[in-house]
Design an enzyme around this catalytic site. Structure first.
Site, mmCIF file in Angstrom:
data_model
loop_
_atom_site.group_PDB
_atom_site.id
_atom_site.type_symbol
_atom_site.label_atom_id
_atom_site.label_comp_id
_atom_site.label_asym_id
_atom_site.label_seq_id
_atom_site.Cartn_x
_atom_site.Cartn_y
_atom_site.Cartn_z
ATOM 1 N N CYS A 109 -1.727 14.029 1.183
ATOM 2 C CA CYS A 109 -0.597 13.872 0.261
ATOM 3 C C CYS A 109 -0.260 15.202 -0.411
ATOM 4 O O CYS A 109 0.912 15.554 -0.567
ATOM 5 C CB CYS A 109 -0.933 12.809 -0.790
ATOM 6 S SG CYS A 109 0.413 12.449 -1.940
ATOM 7 N N CYS A 208 -4.347 4.758 -3.291
ATOM 8 C CA CYS A 208 -3.265 4.118 -4.040
ATOM 9 C C CYS A 208 -2.504 3.088 -3.212
ATOM 10 O O CYS A 208 -2.007 2.099 -3.750
ATOM 11 C CB CYS A 208 -2.301 5.177 -4.584
ATOM 12 S SG CYS A 208 -1.330 6.047 -3.319
#
Length: 374
Positions: A109, A208
């Site tokens: 990410c 997440c």
């Protein structure tokens, strides 16, 4: 007399909705920079992401980030990067597990979203830098080049997940918490003094985009259940599984093996073979690795030439180990001074020269002390 005062920058502060990114944005604004806050919407269906103040990209996180920006007194926007996140992080995560490797989605990410998609968009809009709440330091040298270094406080250092950043990206990165030598409680106290409601918000953990924390269940929903054998080092079947993707190298728990080992000691996952859907287990000593090959190297500056001696970190919260490393035909060949245990293909190895981050690469294969097992 030449004015050496640093000029204010136009800064885009990535605000996750957590306390670290909020304090980082506040410090950047307090330093005189022209700061704009942005929250990244990373899911087309935010309700599917982790809730209860445990994630970094839910609806409630977006609201927390907006409230923090209002208190700091900076403009705030939400940018939709859900498609990029799904393609570059979530689908990569699934594909890596399907191939028998163990990925690090947070590192991916940072590479693909926060310091590629976000930074590219920020520069196109005229911003000078992207600010995040990571604990790491960017050091400018006399010739204007930048180096990435560990945070002043090793206990909170996050340079491992930033080892994918190149020099161009470092030139536009701002980490206001990197020089902080303090406890997390003191960061929370600072947030409270600044009137930021996220001061008492729990830290985010786990992944997440896996709402319930069940990685194996998430992968099964994407890849389907596929029964296969669990075998020992001789190849004898001692159990079964519902998908090889549900295991990682070095795993001990959740093996569900009915037959105890001859020596009565625990067994660990030694190898994952997606080709024949087989998981091999064995004793802890069989996990010892003395060398590895890593691919897709990324350098935080110029690529090293010739063999060199470094320290290496193999996990986000792991310690350092001494290594010698050399770039050969685009691949990083690494030898360990002492055997290390539980190294999994797909993980990142990050090289350090003192506190300086040299670069990062993805582990492709390992050489074990007892045998050469990829």
């Amino acid at each position: 007399m030449t004015d050496t005062t640093p000029r204010p920058l136009r800064v885009l502060a990535a605000m996750s909705g957590g306390v670290d990114s909020a304090v980082a944005a506040a410090r950047a604004a307090e330093a005189g920079h022209d700061v704009t806050g942005v929250h990244l919407a990373l899911s087309a269906n935010p309700q599917s992401f982790r809730t209860g103040a445990r994630g970094c990209c839910t609806i409630e996180d977006s609201r927390d980030a907006r409230r923090a920006a209002d208190v700091i007194g900076i403009p705030f926007y939400v940018w939709d990067l859900a498609d990029r996140f799904r393609e570059d992080v979530v689908e990569d995560f699934v594909a890596e597990y399907e191939a028998g490797r163990t990925p690090n989605p947070c590192l991916r990410c940072n590479e693909k979203i926060k310091f590629a998609a976000l930074l590219d968009k920020a520069l196109a809009l005229g911003f000078d830098a992207v600010c995040t709440g990571h604990y790491a330091k960017v050091v400018m040298l006399a010739d204007g080049s930048r180096e990435l270094h560990r945070a002043s406080d090793m206990a909170k250092d996050q340079s491992y997940v930033l080892g994918v950043l190149d020099e161009k990206q470092l030139a536009h990165a701002l980490f206001p918490l990197g020089d902080t030598v303090t406890t997390k409680d003191e960061i929370r106290a600072e947030a409270e003094r600044r009137g930021l409601a996220v001061a008492k918000k729990p830290d985010s953990h786990d992944i997440c985009f896996i709402a319930d924390g069940d990685t194996q269940g998430f992968l099964a929903s994407r890849l389907g259940r596929a029964e296969g054998d669990i075998v020992d080092e001789s190849g004898a079947k001692i159990g079964s599984h519902e998908g090889a993707y549900g295991f990682t190298i070095g795993q001990r728990k959740g093996l569900r093996i009915g037959t105890p080992a001859a020596d009565g000691k625990p067994r660990y996952v030694l190898d994952i073979s997606p080709v024949n859907n087989t998981v091999t287990v064995g004793p802890a000593a069989a996990l010892d690795v003395n060398a590895l090959t890593a691919i897709k190297p990324r350098w935080c500056g110029a690529a090293p030439t010739g063999p060199g001696t470094y320290t290496a970190q193999l996990r986000a919260h792991g310690g350092e180990t001494e290594v010698t490393a050399e770039l050969v035909d685009g691949e990083l060949r690494v030898s360990f001074g002492e055997p290390v245990r539980g190294v999994a293909p797909g993980q990142a190895i990050v090289l350090y020269d003192g506190t300086r981050v040299v670069g990062s690469a993805t582990i492709a294969s390992t050489v074990r002390v007892t045998a050469d097992v990829a």
